[in-house]
Design an enzyme around this catalytic site. Structure first.
Site, PDB file in Angstrom:
ATOM      1  N   TYR A 156       0.827  -1.221   0.000  1.00 45.73           N
ATOM      2  CA  TYR A 156       0.000   0.000   0.000  1.00 45.73           C
ATOM      3  C   TYR A 156       0.853   1.260   0.000  1.00 45.73           C
ATOM      4  CZ  TYR A 156      -3.050  -3.787   1.362  1.00 45.73           C
ATOM      5  OH  TYR A 156      -3.701  -4.988   1.395  1.00 45.73           O
ATOM      6  N   THR A 193      -8.342  -0.263  17.670  1.00 44.61           N
ATOM      7  CA  THR A 193      -9.163  -0.201  18.892  1.00 44.61           C
ATOM      8  C   THR A 193      -9.967   1.093  18.953  1.00 44.61           C
ATOM      9  OG1 THR A 193      -7.342   0.772  20.148  1.00 44.61           O
ATOM     10  CG2 THR A 193      -7.536  -1.620  20.192  1.00 44.61           C
TER      11      THR A 193
END
Ligand SMILES: *[C@@H]1O[C@H](CO)[C@@H](O)[C@H](O)[C@H]1NC(C)=O
Ligand SMILES: *[C@@H]1O[C@H](CO)[C@@H](O)[C@H](O)[C@H]1NC(C)=O
Ligand SMILES: *[C@@H]1O[C@H](CO)[C@@H](O)[C@H](O)[C@H]1NC(C)=O
Length: 320
Positions: free
Chosen positions: A156, A228
């Site tokens: 990426y 998270t």
């Protein structure tokens, strides 16, 4: 459950009535109340994994369920120093590497099949010593956790693209324990906290060694999970180092003075910015700790099974 849905719809209406231009989705989540972790997946359809995902983070690590994996290699993080910006985002303290860095910090080895490029560091901490970390060990939470993020630079082009792509992200996680002497690199970050007291404040950090933050151990635990924070993408390979690093009481105090809002509307303290543990749902947590070798060395004879007590002593996990 129905209550969750109703609150979700209410938040949706509330957010939309604020006007899509004025308030970005990014700001509409918190760590408590009706925009807290239990509702992230209902606030924004793009964050549905936060509620529906079955490979979420953080998790509670159970030493007696770890699997020793002889294929796991030593983790490598480049040593050199980089500059960047440390920001109070209102959700966390984040160090972001300068985008004109000529020499990137590579993260390789460990369980990783690709080369990752260091991008940022997040700090999660509690307003009290008993909690603050996102990951826990046998239910024990630490006063803080530092997460080192890298993106897969072989597949990426940048961090934001990799966040939602397969094998996109690695996070190396350090659990923090109170001590008399802090980690020296940690001091470089903490020394800037006075300048980022309020949400939106940022300040330059000239020379930080990411590698210098790590504890002196080659041992780690690893599992596949998610970010998270929203959008909770399940693209993260987690490594949790098997020794804490140290932070002083005074430094913790510096963290606890940070506020979520700006100087006119400081809102609540930034601390307690941790997501509760998520179910493992049968995911394995692997480790490069070979319990048999450690037990032989410690006990002086061959041990057929894992002795978690010996392991804990051998790796100085014992909270104090
Ligand atoms: C780095 O980021 C700043 C602010 O976002 C931007 O103005 C600058 O052009 C970027 N530099 C490079 C080399 O991408
Ligand atoms: C990181 O990896 C890239 C790509 O292989 C390489 O060009 C660069 O030199 C590496 N950085 C260091 C410090 O080794
Ligand atoms: C990241 O890469 C994607 C795909 O190449 C590109 O569309 C996007 O603008 C880039 N984002 C940033 C922040 O550079």
């Amino acid at each position: 459950m129905i209550w969750h849905i109703i609150v979700g719809i209410l938040i949706h209406i509330l957010v939309q009535s604020q006007g899509a231009q004025a308030v970005s989705w990014e700001e509409w989540w918190t760590y408590d109340g009706i925009s807290g972790p239990a509702f992230w997946g209902l606030i924004n359809p793009e964050w549905s994994l936060c509620n529906k995902g079955r490979r979420q983070s953080p998790v509670n690590l159970e030493p007696n369920k770890l699997l020793f994996d002889p294929n796991l290699r030593q983790l490598h993080i480049d040593k050199h120093r980089v500059g960047g910006i440390i920001t109070n985002t209102g959700h966390s303290v984040i160090f972001t590497v300068s985008n004109d860095t000529t020499s990137h910090i590579n993260i390789t080895g460990g369980p990783l099949s690709y080369r990752y490029q260091f991008q940022e560091i997040h700090v999660h901490y509690g307003l009290h010593d008993q909690f603050g970390s996102e990951h826990s060990v046998n239910g024990y939470t630490f006063p803080a956790e530092i997460q080192i993020f890298g993106f897969n630079s072989q597949l990426y082009t940048n961090f934001s693209e990799a966040l939602h792509k397969a094998q996109g992200i690695v996070v190396v996680s350090l659990l923090l324990q109170l001590g008399d002497l802090s980690n020296p690199e940690l001091r470089i970050l903490i020394d800037q906290l006075d300048k980022i007291r309020y949400g939106g404040n940022e300040v330059e950090v000239k020379r930080l060694s990411v590698r210098g933050l790590l504890p002196e151990t080659d041992y780690y635990m690893t599992y596949d999970g998610s970010t998270t924070m929203p959008a909770c993408h399940e693209t993260v390979t987690w490594l949790i180092m098997n020794k804490p690093i140290y932070i002083t009481k005074q430094q913790m105090h510096g963290l606890r003075r940070l506020m979520q809002g700006d100087d006119k509307h400081p809102k609540a303290p930034l601390g307690n910015n941790f997501r509760p543990p998520q179910p493992l749902h049968y995911r394995p947590v692997r480790t490069n700790i070979n319990f048999n070798v450690i037990n032989k060395a410690a006990v002086g004879k061959q041990c057929p099974s894992m002795y978690k007590d010996v392991y804990y002593k051998a790796n100085s996990w014992t909270p104090h």
